[in-house]
Design an enzyme around this catalytic site. Structure first.
Site, mmCIF file in Angstrom:
data_model
loop_
_atom_site.group_PDB
_atom_site.id
_atom_site.type_symbol
_atom_site.label_atom_id
_atom_site.label_comp_id
_atom_site.label_asym_id
_atom_site.label_seq_id
_atom_site.Cartn_x
_atom_site.Cartn_y
_atom_site.Cartn_z
ATOM 1 N N GLU A 94 1.886 28.082 -5.862
ATOM 2 C CA GLU A 94 0.794 28.042 -5.783
ATOM 3 C C GLU A 94 -0.433 28.120 -7.199
ATOM 4 O O GLU A 94 -1.507 26.997 -6.927
ATOM 5 C CB GLU A 94 0.706 28.961 -4.380
ATOM 6 N N GLY A 111 5.493 28.274 3.301
ATOM 7 C CA GLY A 111 5.715 29.850 2.425
ATOM 8 C C GLY A 111 4.347 30.238 2.516
ATOM 9 O O GLY A 111 3.838 31.339 2.315
ATOM 10 N N ALA A 112 3.176 28.927 1.237
ATOM 11 C CA ALA A 112 2.368 29.056 1.155
ATOM 12 C C ALA A 112 0.883 27.935 1.220
ATOM 13 O O ALA A 112 1.796 27.426 0.745
ATOM 14 C CB ALA A 112 2.275 30.189 -0.393
ATOM 15 N N HIS A 120 -0.732 24.346 -9.341
ATOM 16 C CA HIS A 120 -0.914 24.188 -8.664
ATOM 17 C C HIS A 120 -2.798 23.485 -8.931
ATOM 18 O O HIS A 120 -2.848 22.260 -8.288
ATOM 19 C CB HIS A 120 -1.677 24.155 -6.700
ATOM 20 N N GLU A 140 -2.033 26.577 -1.580
ATOM 21 C CA GLU A 140 -2.721 26.495 -3.119
ATOM 22 C C GLU A 140 -4.224 25.994 -2.134
ATOM 23 O O GLU A 140 -4.483 25.853 -3.893
ATOM 24 C CB GLU A 140 -2.326 25.496 -3.796
HETATM 25 N N1 B3K Z 1 0.896 22.416 -0.610
HETATM 26 C C1 B3K Z 1 1.100 23.049 0.271
HETATM 27 C C2 B3K Z 1 2.360 22.734 1.513
HETATM 28 C C3 B3K Z 1 1.536 22.187 2.026
HETATM 29 C C4 B3K Z 1 2.076 21.528 3.702
HETATM 30 C C5 B3K Z 1 1.334 21.212 4.665
HETATM 31 N N2 B3K Z 1 2.982 20.320 6.300
HETATM 32 C C6 B3K Z 1 2.726 24.130 -0.293
HETATM 33 C C7 B3K Z 1 2.721 23.714 -1.482
HETATM 34 O O1 B3K Z 1 3.976 23.140 -1.604
HETATM 35 O O2 B3K Z 1 2.588 24.812 -2.376
HETATM 36 ZN ZN ZN Z 2 3.700 22.685 -3.993
#
Ligand code: B3K
Ligand code: ZN
Length: 881
Positions: free
Chosen positions: A301, A264-265, A304, A267
């Site tokens: 995001e 999806g996105a 985070h 951070e």
């Molecule tokens: N932290 C990223 C996810 C990364 C996935 C890598 N395979 C998005 C999220 O959870 O905000």
């Molecule tokens: Zn996340």
């Protein structure tokens, strides 16, 4: 790609890094044929023994290595398949590497790659090692500077983390910029973007007076679709200040939208990169759920920045530390922005359907896993959603005020550190004084506990007794489980409403406040709770608000469910009772079908639907949720191992839907017409609720009989937004004759074929149509000019949509559905291993399906035998067999 039979990484093997990287200077020379990256790493030895240094690197061509500006001879280092070993190193030095990479050929969408004409990065979890040799692990935090050099015309926008310090025009038609991020971060939060982009801009004044510039960068054609995400960002920033006391810490916050993205996105510090599907909004390209998703993901995001970036993970086993907590935070945000109960219902429904299945399958793992082959396979519903439930239970156990003290302590104690789930729990304990020793098992034990409740009422003594017992099924590597601490929220429903609650031995509550709600601490294999002063036989309202991620086993009567559904104080329990009633009725119809008996759908259910529709005082969004029957996937999950009969489930669910459509036709029509509105589209709670219920009525009407299809046809013509348009298209495609659905689908494509995100939805509708032609249709759509196997959104819509939302065709008795999925995974394995592995999920549930298990297993076996299996696919396939 790495070798087959890749190794397993274990939590217990964790060791602190031998070197720190205080500063990281990167120089990118971006080109169409090749890109060179030069790094200067300011290293400091952190352990006693002088150690060789092993840096991670993949798919890199090493051009030069030097230490303190002295080029190293070949003998001073070794290049391995997974990295670079420097044999000897002073205690402190600057190590510089120059590497060549080919972003234009990188289809894995990890590291530096091209999406359309733009360069972008995805480094979490271990993508940075595809950019440059590095200590690519989250506990190495460094201050980054990043110089980007690129063709000035093709790439007028050059972005990285932090603040822009310098821009230079070079003589050769190229331009160079310098970014500096003052806040230390691990490599997984590094980002770079280069492209011909335009942006919208806004600003946000933080509580302490920092004036932050906010920008959203997109392709020029999408500039009109950014406003909603910008508003969501500002709402998130304000909310995090108010709800968690968290302020933004830099002067700039950028979001960039890209079309080719594995999730999806992301951070990245001050430079979030988003899948276009999770940031662009317009009434013609975005459904109501789409708007809500954009708001939630922008918030997630952004949140985070504290839960993940300022305080990060020590190692990837701690992933839920940032993901579970951040999902909890975004769910609280969404609840505050809209309806708390509706949000809870949506989340629980997803958890019970998909996470419970994961917990019961071959990939089951604890919220804090203990081993992995490929970490990308552990961005799971367990780590995210169950992880959020674990944080929610801590919130329930501590209460809102102490929870906030705990999160304040966690953030202040660990700001700038890379920590563990244990550190989070300790902060919660220290700030609250609440003992969470037993509670910690939620982090280490996999599987969904079953909570069995039996009750008895003693009229003479006016006591009501609950016998509560818990158990948890074995999961891979964990045959025995210790009892969990389970907060069981409940009430007791009497004739005139919820009854006051007093446990035996407890003083009557002096407060006049709410004494009809209680949270019991279930902490032993079996326990007894006796309530006193209970004047009548109650119906228990159990697991209110879904106070713990468990399967509840209590034998409700249908009458009891009807009472809870219409009168309980807890909105979640009202919905859950409606689901349970529908479940019982569908199961009964399955039996009737299996035994070729005449079909009889219990009137209790149709009457309940009628009452729900008639009561205009209820939130229409909740009515829609309560009317929606449990999904076929959930019904299969509940059937248990070896017992899910997809055909029977489908036929029974359809039959019940049709019976409701016929029995309450008049109310459905009345609400369908009265909820119509010609107000301009707005994605607000009131309008979304009205559209949800109206479109739910349309589905039932169409299920009831083809005479209502013209309503859908005219809605498709006149709709002012994608929600209504797509709902009508689906009804025509699912309930019309297959031949009659061709023309609305073709018309829809000719109207909206220019909007990529709408085309994805169009593919998804066709993937999910239950008619028998689905496999051929999906195969032929894969040849469509708009399908591209390298674009994860397309693959998810068409192939993921088919395998997860079209059970009758995916589980075709000739195995053609499995073969289709297997063929795509085999092809995608070398193109994009991460997306290939994700697609495998429906096949891993093979043990559930009666009469299909062998075919499913055979398809997994075929994949297991393919040469050149990526670690991602290898791990899921071998663990599933
Ligand atoms: N932290 C990223 C996810 C990364 C996935 C890598 N395979 C998005 C999220 O959870 O905000
Ligand atoms: Zn996340």
């Amino acid at each position: 790609m790495r070798d087959a039979n890749p190794g397993t990484i274990l939590l217990k093997d964790y060791q602190a890094p031998a070197y720190l990287i205080n500063r990281t200077e990167l120089h990118f020379d971006l080109g169409e044929e090749e890109t060179t990256v030069t790094s200067r790493l300011h290293l400091l030895r952190s352990s006693q023994e002088p150690a060789a240094l092993e840096l991670q690197g993949q798919e890199l061509e090493l051009l030069q290595v030097s230490i303190d500006n002295q080029v190293l001879p070949d003998s001073a280092y070794s290049v391995t398949e997974n990295g670079l070993v420097i044999h000897e190193l002073p205690e402190q030095c600057v190590l510089s590497c120059t590497t060549r990479i080919l972003p234009q050929d990188n289809t894995s969408l990890e590291g530096l790659y091209k999406s359309q004409s733009m360069f972008c990065t995805q480094c979490e979890a271990e993508g940075f090692r595809k950019i440059s040799y590095y200590l690519d692990r989250p506990d190495v935090m460094s201050v980054f500077t990043c110089t980007i050099e690129a063709d000035a015309q093709r790439y007028p926008v050059l972005l990285s983390n932090g603040n822009l310090l310098e821009t230079k025009i070079l003589s050769n038609g190229r331009r160079q910029v310098l970014w500096h991020d003052p806040i230390p971060k691990p490599s997984y939060l590094f980002a770079l973007v280069a492209g011909d982009l335009q942006h919208i801009e806004d600003r946000f004044l933080t509580a302490s007076g920092r004036d932050v510039t906010l920008r959203i960068y997109v392709e020029p054609k999408d500039l009109e679709k950014c406003d909603y995400a910008m508003d969501s960002l500002k709402r998130s920033m304000r909310w995090d200040e108010e709800a968690f006391g968290r302020e933004y810490d830099l002067d700039i916050f950028n979001i960039v939208a890209v079309d080719d993205f594995n999730m999806g996105a992301m951070e990245n510090k001050s430079l979030n990169i988003f899948n276009t599907s999770c940031v662009l909004c317009h009434p013609d390209v975005t459904t109501d759920q789409g708007y809500q998703r954009v708001e939630a993901i922008v918030a997630h995001e952004y949140f985070h920045n504290w839960s993940g970036n300022r305080v990060t993970c020590r190692d990837w086993f701690q992933l839920s530390l940032k993901e579970g907590f951040t999902v909890f935070r975004d769910a609280e945000f969404s609840s505050d922005m809209g309806s708390r109960t509706v949000k809870r219902v949506e989340d629980v429904s997803m958890l019970r359907t998909a996470q419970f299945a994961e917990d019961a399958g071959p990939m089951a793992h604890p919220v804090r896993p203990e081993s992995y082959i490929e970490i990308n396979n552990f961005y799971t519903l367990t780590v995210y959603e169950k992880g959020a439930e674990v944080v929610r239970m801590i919130h329930t156990l501590l209460g809102a005020e102490k929870f906030r003290k705990g999160s304040d302590l966690y953030f202040s104690r660990h700001d700038g550190q890379a920590v563990t789930c244990e550190d989070f729990v300790c902060a919660m304990e220290d700030a609250s004084g609440v003992d969470l020793v037993q509670f910690r098992r939620w982090y280490s034990q996999a599987g969904t506990p079953v909570l069995s409740v039996r009750d008895s009422y003693d009229a003479a003594n006016q006591t009501y007794t609950l016998e509560v017992s818990q158990s948890c099924p074995a999961t891979p590597g964990q045959s025995e489980k210790q009892p969990f601490l389970i907060p069981l929220a409940l009430g007791l429903l009497g004739e005139a409403g919820n009854l006051p609650l007093r446990l035996a031995g407890e003083e009557p509550d002096p407060e006049t406040g709410d004494n009809t709600h209680k949270v019991l601490m279930v902490d032993a294999p079996s326990q007894t709770f006796v309530f006193e002063g209970v004047a009548e036989q109650p119906v228990p309202s159990l697991l209110r608000g879904f106070s713990a991620p468990v399967r509840l086993d209590y034998q409700y009567t249908r009458e009891g469910l009807c009472q809870l559904m219409s009168r309980d104080d807890d909105g979640f329990v009202r919905w859950d009772s409606a689901q349970s009633l529908a479940l019982q009725v569908i199961e009964q119809v399955q039996e009737q079908l299996a035994e070729s008996q005449p079909l009889k759908v219990d009137r209790l259910l149709t009457d309940a639907c009628q009452q729900l529709l008639a009561d205009e005082s209820l939130d229409p969004a909740m009515v829609a949720e309560m009317l929606t029957l449990p999904s076929e996937n959930y019904l299969a999950e509940l059937a248990g191992e070896g017992a899910a009969d997809v055909e029977l489930i489908h036929r029974a669910r359809q039959a019940v839907q049709k019976a409701i459509g016929i029995a309450v036709k008049d109310q459905l029509l009345a609400r369908y017409h009265s909820l119509a509105s010609d107000a301009a589209y707005a994605p607000n709670g009131e309008q979304i609720a009205a559209r949800a219920l109206r479109n739910c009525c349309l589905v039932y009407l169409a299920a009831g009989g083809p005479e209502h299809l013209p309503l859908a046809a005219s809605q498709l013509q006149s709709a002012s937004n994608l929600s209504d348009r797509l709902a009508a298209l689906k009804v025509l495609a699912f309930y019309g004759e297959p031949s009659a659905s061709e023309s609305p689908l073709a018309q829809f494509y000719s109207d909206w074929g220019h909007e990529t995100l709408v085309v994805n939805q169009w593919l998804q509708v066709q993937a999910a149509m239950p008619d028998l032609g689905a496999v051929d249709r999906v195969r032929s759509l894969m040849q469509h000019a708009d399908f591209d196997i390298r674009n994860p959104n397309k693959v998810r819509s068409l192939i993921g949509g088919f395998a997860s939302a079209n059970p009758v065709n995916f589980h075709r008795s000739d195995g053609e559905g499995y073969r289709l999925l297997g063929d795509v995974i085999a092809e995608l394995n070398s193109i994009n291993p991460q997306t290939a592995a994700r697609l495998l999920a429906p096949l891993t549930k093979w043990r559930y399906y009666s009469g299909r298990a062998e075919l499913m297993r055979a398809e997994l076996q075929r994949l297991a035998e393919l040469p050149g299996l990526s670690p991602d696919v290898y791990e899921v396939v071998t663990k599933s067999l």
